[in-house]
Design a protein around this motif. Sequence first.
Motif, PDB file in Angstrom:
ATOM      1  N   ILE A 265      38.580  43.791  43.637  1.00  0.00           N
ATOM      2  CA  ILE A 265      38.454  44.776  44.719  1.00  0.00           C
ATOM      3  C   ILE A 265      37.338  44.352  45.670  1.00  0.00           C
ATOM      4  O   ILE A 265      37.515  44.289  46.886  1.00  0.00           O
ATOM      5  N   ARG A 266      36.186  44.041  45.076  1.00  0.00           N
ATOM      6  CA  ARG A 266      35.039  43.649  45.908  1.00  0.00           C
ATOM      7  C   ARG A 266      35.346  42.394  46.716  1.00  0.00           C
ATOM      8  O   ARG A 266      34.944  42.264  47.868  1.00  0.00           O
ATOM      9  N   SER A 267      36.062  41.463  46.114  1.00  0.00           N
ATOM     10  CA  SER A 267      36.392  40.229  46.811  1.00  0.00           C
ATOM     11  C   SER A 267      37.334  40.493  47.993  1.00  0.00           C
ATOM     12  O   SER A 267      37.169  39.929  49.080  1.00  0.00           O
ATOM     13  N   GLN A 268      38.328  41.360  47.810  1.00  0.00           N
ATOM     14  CA  GLN A 268      39.252  41.704  48.896  1.00  0.00           C
ATOM     15  C   GLN A 268      38.500  42.331  50.078  1.00  0.00           C
ATOM     16  O   GLN A 268      38.805  42.041  51.235  1.00  0.00           O
ATOM     17  N   VAL A 269      37.541  43.186  49.762  1.00  0.00           N
ATOM     18  CA  VAL A 269      36.769  43.848  50.821  1.00  0.00           C
ATOM     19  C   VAL A 269      35.865  42.829  51.523  1.00  0.00           C
ATOM     20  O   VAL A 269      35.829  42.731  52.750  1.00  0.00           O
ATOM     21  N   GLU A 270      35.158  42.042  50.744  1.00  0.00           N
ATOM     22  CA  GLU A 270      34.167  41.130  51.308  1.00  0.00           C
ATOM     23  C   GLU A 270      34.817  40.023  52.142  1.00  0.00           C
ATOM     24  O   GLU A 270      34.331  39.694  53.230  1.00  0.00           O
ATOM     25  N   GLN A 271      35.897  39.454  51.640  1.00  0.00           N
ATOM     26  CA  GLN A 271      36.555  38.374  52.404  1.00  0.00           C
ATOM     27  C   GLN A 271      37.031  38.873  53.766  1.00  0.00           C
ATOM     28  O   GLN A 271      36.964  38.151  54.762  1.00  0.00           O
ATOM     29  N   CYS A 272      37.552  40.096  53.808  1.00  0.00           N
ATOM     30  CA  CYS A 272      38.021  40.645  55.084  1.00  0.00           C
ATOM     31  C   CYS A 272      36.841  40.879  56.022  1.00  0.00           C
ATOM     32  O   CYS A 272      36.909  40.509  57.201  1.00  0.00           O
ATOM     33  N   ASN A 273      35.771  41.478  55.506  1.00  0.00           N
ATOM     34  CA  ASN A 273      34.584  41.680  56.355  1.00  0.00           C
ATOM     35  C   ASN A 273      34.086  40.359  56.918  1.00  0.00           C
ATOM     36  O   ASN A 273      33.703  40.264  58.084  1.00  0.00           O
ATOM     37  N   GLN A 274      34.084  39.328  56.072  1.00  0.00           N
ATOM     38  CA  GLN A 274      33.536  38.029  56.498  1.00  0.00           C
ATOM     39  C   GLN A 274      34.343  37.410  57.626  1.00  0.00           C
ATOM     40  O   GLN A 274      33.793  36.913  58.601  1.00  0.00           O
ATOM     41  N   VAL A 275      35.676  37.447  57.509  1.00  0.00           N
ATOM     42  CA  VAL A 275      36.476  36.762  58.537  1.00  0.00           C
ATOM     43  C   VAL A 275      36.409  37.527  59.861  1.00  0.00           C
ATOM     44  O   VAL A 275      36.358  36.929  60.938  1.00  0.00           O
ATOM     45  N   ILE A 276      36.359  38.860  59.800  1.00  0.00           N
ATOM     46  CA  ILE A 276      36.236  39.632  61.047  1.00  0.00           C
ATOM     47  C   ILE A 276      34.876  39.360  61.687  1.00  0.00           C
ATOM     48  O   ILE A 276      34.771  39.165  62.905  1.00  0.00           O
ATOM     49  N   GLN A 277      33.847  39.287  60.870  1.00  0.00           N
ATOM     50  CA  GLN A 277      32.518  38.998  61.411  1.00  0.00           C
ATOM     51  C   GLN A 277      32.451  37.588  62.000  1.00  0.00           C
ATOM     52  O   GLN A 277      31.846  37.368  63.050  1.00  0.00           O
ATOM     53  N   GLU A 278      33.097  36.657  61.313  1.00  0.00           N
ATOM     54  CA  GLU A 278      33.094  35.270  61.785  1.00  0.00           C
ATOM     55  C   GLU A 278      33.766  35.158  63.158  1.00  0.00           C
ATOM     56  O   GLU A 278      33.287  34.462  64.051  1.00  0.00           O
ATOM     57  N   VAL A 279      34.873  35.891  63.354  1.00  0.00           N
ATOM     58  CA  VAL A 279      35.640  35.778  64.600  1.00  0.00           C
ATOM     59  C   VAL A 279      35.030  36.595  65.725  1.00  0.00           C
ATOM     60  O   VAL A 279      35.042  36.185  66.882  1.00  0.00           O
ATOM     61  N   THR A 280      34.493  37.774  65.399  1.00  0.00           N
ATOM     62  CA  THR A 280      34.048  38.694  66.462  1.00  0.00           C
ATOM     63  C   THR A 280      32.539  38.848  66.557  1.00  0.00           C
ATOM     64  O   THR A 280      32.046  39.364  67.561  1.00  0.00           O
ATOM     65  N   GLY A 281      31.820  38.475  65.503  1.00  0.00           N
ATOM     66  CA  GLY A 281      30.383  38.737  65.478  1.00  0.00           C
ATOM     67  C   GLY A 281      30.051  40.144  65.007  1.00  0.00           C
ATOM     68  O   GLY A 281      28.879  40.507  64.917  1.00  0.00           O
ATOM     69  N   VAL A 282      31.085  40.939  64.735  1.00  0.00           N
ATOM     70  CA  VAL A 282      30.860  42.322  64.295  1.00  0.00           C
ATOM     71  C   VAL A 282      31.336  42.473  62.850  1.00  0.00           C
ATOM     72  O   VAL A 282      32.454  42.091  62.520  1.00  0.00           O
ATOM     73  N   ARG A 283      30.472  43.057  62.036  1.00  0.00           N
ATOM     74  CA  ARG A 283      30.861  43.307  60.653  1.00  0.00           C
ATOM     75  C   ARG A 283      31.443  44.718  60.566  1.00  0.00           C
ATOM     76  O   ARG A 283      30.804  45.684  60.982  1.00  0.00           O
ATOM     77  N   PRO A 284      32.676  44.843  60.055  1.00  0.00           N
ATOM     78  CA  PRO A 284      33.282  46.184  59.975  1.00  0.00           C
ATOM     79  C   PRO A 284      32.425  47.133  59.146  1.00  0.00           C
ATOM     80  O   PRO A 284      31.747  46.711  58.200  1.00  0.00           O
ATOM     81  N   SER A 285      32.490  48.411  59.495  1.00  0.00           N
ATOM     82  CA  SER A 285      31.755  49.394  58.702  1.00  0.00           C
ATOM     83  C   SER A 285      32.680  50.381  58.018  1.00  0.00           C
ATOM     84  O   SER A 285      32.209  51.223  57.264  1.00  0.00           O
ATOM     85  N   LEU A 286      33.984  50.281  58.260  1.00  0.00           N
ATOM     86  CA  LEU A 286      34.929  51.237  57.676  1.00  0.00           C
ATOM     87  C   LEU A 286      36.062  50.510  56.968  1.00  0.00           C
ATOM     88  O   LEU A 286      36.459  49.417  57.360  1.00  0.00           O
ATOM     89  N   MET A 287      36.603  51.176  55.950  1.00  0.00           N
ATOM     90  CA  MET A 287      37.653  50.582  55.101  1.00  0.00           C
ATOM     91  C   MET A 287      38.847  51.515  55.027  1.00  0.00           C
ATOM     92  O   MET A 287      38.684  52.735  54.959  1.00  0.00           O
ATOM     93  N   ARG A 288      40.045  50.959  55.065  1.00  0.00           N
ATOM     94  CA  ARG A 288      41.250  51.745  54.739  1.00  0.00           C
ATOM     95  C   ARG A 288      41.998  51.051  53.620  1.00  0.00           C
ATOM     96  O   ARG A 288      42.221  49.836  53.672  1.00  0.00           O
ATOM     97  N   LEU A 289      42.388  51.823  52.633  1.00  0.00           N
ATOM     98  CA  LEU A 289      43.057  51.269  51.456  1.00  0.00           C
ATOM     99  C   LEU A 289      44.541  51.046  51.754  1.00  0.00           C
ATOM    100  O   LEU A 289      45.214  51.967  52.233  1.00  0.00           O
ATOM    101  N   PRO A 290      45.062  49.854  51.480  1.00  0.00           N
ATOM    102  CA  PRO A 290      46.503  49.637  51.645  1.00  0.00           C
ATOM    103  C   PRO A 290      47.306  50.679  50.853  1.00  0.00           C
ATOM    104  O   PRO A 290      47.023  50.930  49.666  1.00  0.00           O
ATOM    105  N   GLY A 291      48.256  51.299  51.528  1.00  0.00           N
ATOM    106  CA  GLY A 291      49.054  52.345  50.894  1.00  0.00           C
ATOM    107  C   GLY A 291      48.271  53.611  50.597  1.00  0.00           C
ATOM    108  O   GLY A 291      48.832  54.561  50.048  1.00  0.00           O
ATOM    109  N   GLY A 292      46.983  53.617  50.950  1.00  0.00           N
ATOM    110  CA  GLY A 292      46.139  54.759  50.581  1.00  0.00           C
ATOM    111  C   GLY A 292      45.895  54.829  49.075  1.00  0.00           C
ATOM    112  O   GLY A 292      45.368  55.823  48.570  1.00  0.00           O
TER     113      GLY A 292
END
Length: 333
Positions: free
Chosen positions: A209-236
Amino acid sequence: MKKHLNLLKKAAALSLSLSLLLSFPAMAAWENEHLGPGAAQWIEEQTPEGNASHQPAPDAESHFDVPEDHSVTYIDGQPVSLTNPDGTTEAISLTPQAPPAETAGEPSTPPATETAPAEDPNIVTSGGRQLDLRKPMIALTYDDGPYAPVGNKIMDVLEQFNGRATFFMVGDRVRNYATEVKRMVSNGHEVANHTYNHKYLNKLDAASIRSQVEQCNQVIQEVTGVRPSLMRLPGGNQNATVRQNIGMPIILWNIDTRDWATKNAQKTIDAVLGKVKDGDIVLMHELYSSTADATATFVPQLAAQGFQFVTVSELAQFKGKALTANQVYYSIR
Ligand SMILES: [Zn+2]
């Protein structure tokens, strides 16, 4: 040939609206923004030549009389300042009890202090546009992207109405649509986390779980310079292990358009129009052209009803709610 002409017109319109959008923050600024909307102070700055438009007031906005030899500066259709014949400017307040500085034919009374700006604590600036805290706000959210053919259409429509959206993105798609994702950030939309591979987190152990969250935050930060602050669970999909390991506020929804199932613009419109109210979070998906078509229809109609389209973080900020890591939110009021 005709198609080229239309494309050129569209490009010109887009570049005009972008330049207006980009020029806006340079004209005025909030001071003490960290103190929150109620405490922030509006600072009038000298309007650079050509940045603000001098145009007749729309009828609905004519709440005041403009004395002869004066001109009014509008930003986003709102009158913001009055230019006197001697070239000095005064801020305009639209509160009903605030009269114009002078009335034609009557002697003018000098303002108490030359520097006192008009303050309306209900008007705040965020994401490059103004919001009115008295009007309803909703958060439109789009999952499963990025996907430029749909996401850019959604942003085109929203930006015409000063709207911003929240995009909950799947990390392993982000590099493929880097240009679109950078546009989200530069135009005031919110980039947010929807895992790296769209995994149902209730099926994973804590480390995964932690890896799925962290990898997504990292790639968005790498591309945009902004680290996401909110999460949505697939399928809820959630369970106790999920809720203990996200480490970010978990944003679900209270209006489910089911756009992914119907792929029908009218059904998506019907799920939103007449249903949404202040503080709602609307679930849609960035993958379907029917969702972009629906957005293009309901956004102008809701805007005409006074709705403002804000990011989830803006909704929390302007409703005065601090979002907590690992807590689940369905709406924010
Ligand atoms: Zn999803």
